[in-house]
Scaffold this active site. Structure first.
Site, PDB file in Angstrom:
ATOM      1  N   SER A 187      36.621  47.520  43.699  1.00 30.75           N
ATOM      2  CA  SER A 187      37.820  46.845  43.196  1.00 30.75           C
ATOM      3  C   SER A 187      39.035  47.543  43.800  1.00 30.75           C
ATOM      4  CB  SER A 187      37.848  46.978  41.664  1.00 30.75           C
ATOM      5  OG  SER A 187      39.117  46.604  41.175  1.00 30.75           O
ATOM      6  N   TYR A 197      37.403  51.590  33.881  1.00 37.00           N
ATOM      7  CA  TYR A 197      37.017  50.653  34.951  1.00 37.00           C
ATOM      8  C   TYR A 197      37.469  51.196  36.306  1.00 37.00           C
ATOM      9  CZ  TYR A 197      36.786  46.319  37.679  1.00 37.00           C
ATOM     10  OH  TYR A 197      36.516  45.374  38.647  1.00 37.00           O
TER      11      TYR A 197
END
Ligand code: NAP
Length: 258
Positions: free
Chosen positions: A166, A179
């Site tokens: 990501s 995350y």
């Protein structure tokens, strides 16, 4: 050879790009993983669907068997294997390795796509159990699955491992907490493993899919208009390029799908 000019976004894929390859994908029941599983099957791969929800896995199975290749022929029948990355224990991982060994004797591709967002919160107030859960699903389970499948990957003459990263795994951003940190760990995992496997036929890379219209994106940006986002089907080709023969020797790299 680790071709530094290789860019998976620039590869014009062949209809049979993945012919004869056996590819395992985690989180194939939704979003990017589902789109990728369908595309891999369409391009000739036998797909192993690893997910926690059997009903959803069966729905993707049905979608895959209904597909046709570009020449009108049927696609290879996929295999379903239940795996909950939060709850799995050693025996569950071993069972998957055994199933692969029995059916194919090798694995040509492994895509770590399943992921957990958790919550967006400042570090100061971040809920500790949520932190542990996100790190477990996004990092520890990915490591455990890779470890147990390495013998099958080594048994392939041309194997590719992809870890789905990501943007916040390459540059930290406030409130993305566990995350973000888990995706940084994933990038580290790719570098360590690629270095260890340098002289083997197994390559390891990360791909940042970029913003994409999926349930996870909706959870992160609830007020965003989903129509402004690319559909998952439109961003999976670079993953396919990294799973196919043209990326042979390319390893330890961090790619972007968009
Ligand atoms: P998604 O549609 O929410 O799909 C997430 C997948 O992970 C689902 O198949 C889900 O299974 C699975 N999963 C979650 N927890 C699991 C567990 N404990 N055990 C097994 N499977 C589990 O999300 P997505 O956007 O496609 O995300 C796919 C990957 O892309 C993730 O790694 C994410 O971090 C990354 N990514 C996405 C974006 C984006 O904009 N969408 C951007 C950057 C990176 P269920 O169907 O059973 O829930």
């Amino acid at each position: 050879m680790n071709d530094i000019s290789f860019d998976p976004r620039r590869i014009a894929l062949e209809p049979d790009e993945l012919a004869g390859r056996v590819i395992a994908i985690t989180g194939p029941t939704s979003g990017i993983g589902r789109a990728l599983a369908l595309e891999c099957a369409r391009r000739g791969a036998e797909v192993l669907l690893l997910g926690r929800n059997v009903k959803k896995l069966e729905a993707v199975y049905d979608e895959i068997v209904a597909l046709r290749r570009s020449d009108g022929s049927a696609v290879a029948e996929p295999l379903i294997a239940p795996l909950d990355l939060e709850k799995a224990v050693a025996g569950d991982y071993d069972a998957i390795a055994t199933a692969i060994e029995k059916r194919w004797g090798r694995l040509d591709g492994l895509v770590h796509n399943a992921g957990l967002l958790g919550i967006l919160s400042p570090i100061e107030h971040f809920d500790v159990p949520t932190w542990v859960k996100v790190m477990h699903v996004n990092v520890t389970a990915m490591f455990a699955l890779t470890q147990v499948l390495l013998p099958a990957l080594r048994a392939s003459s041309d194997a590719s491992v992809i870890c789905t990263s990501s943007g916040v795994g390459r540059r930290g951003r406030a409130y993305w907490g566990a995350y973000s940190v888990s995706k940084f760990a994933l990038e580290g995992f790719v570098q360590v493993l690629a270095d260890e496997l340098e002289k083997t036929s197994v390559r390891v890379n990360s791909v940042d899919p970029g913003r994409c219209r999926t349930p996870m994106r909706r959870q992160a940006y609830p007020s965003e208009n989903p129509d402004t986002l690319p559909a998952p089907e439109t961003i999976v080709d670079p993953f396919v390029a990294l799973l196919g023969p043209r990326s042979r020797g390319v390893s330890g790299r961090a790619f972007s799908a968009q």
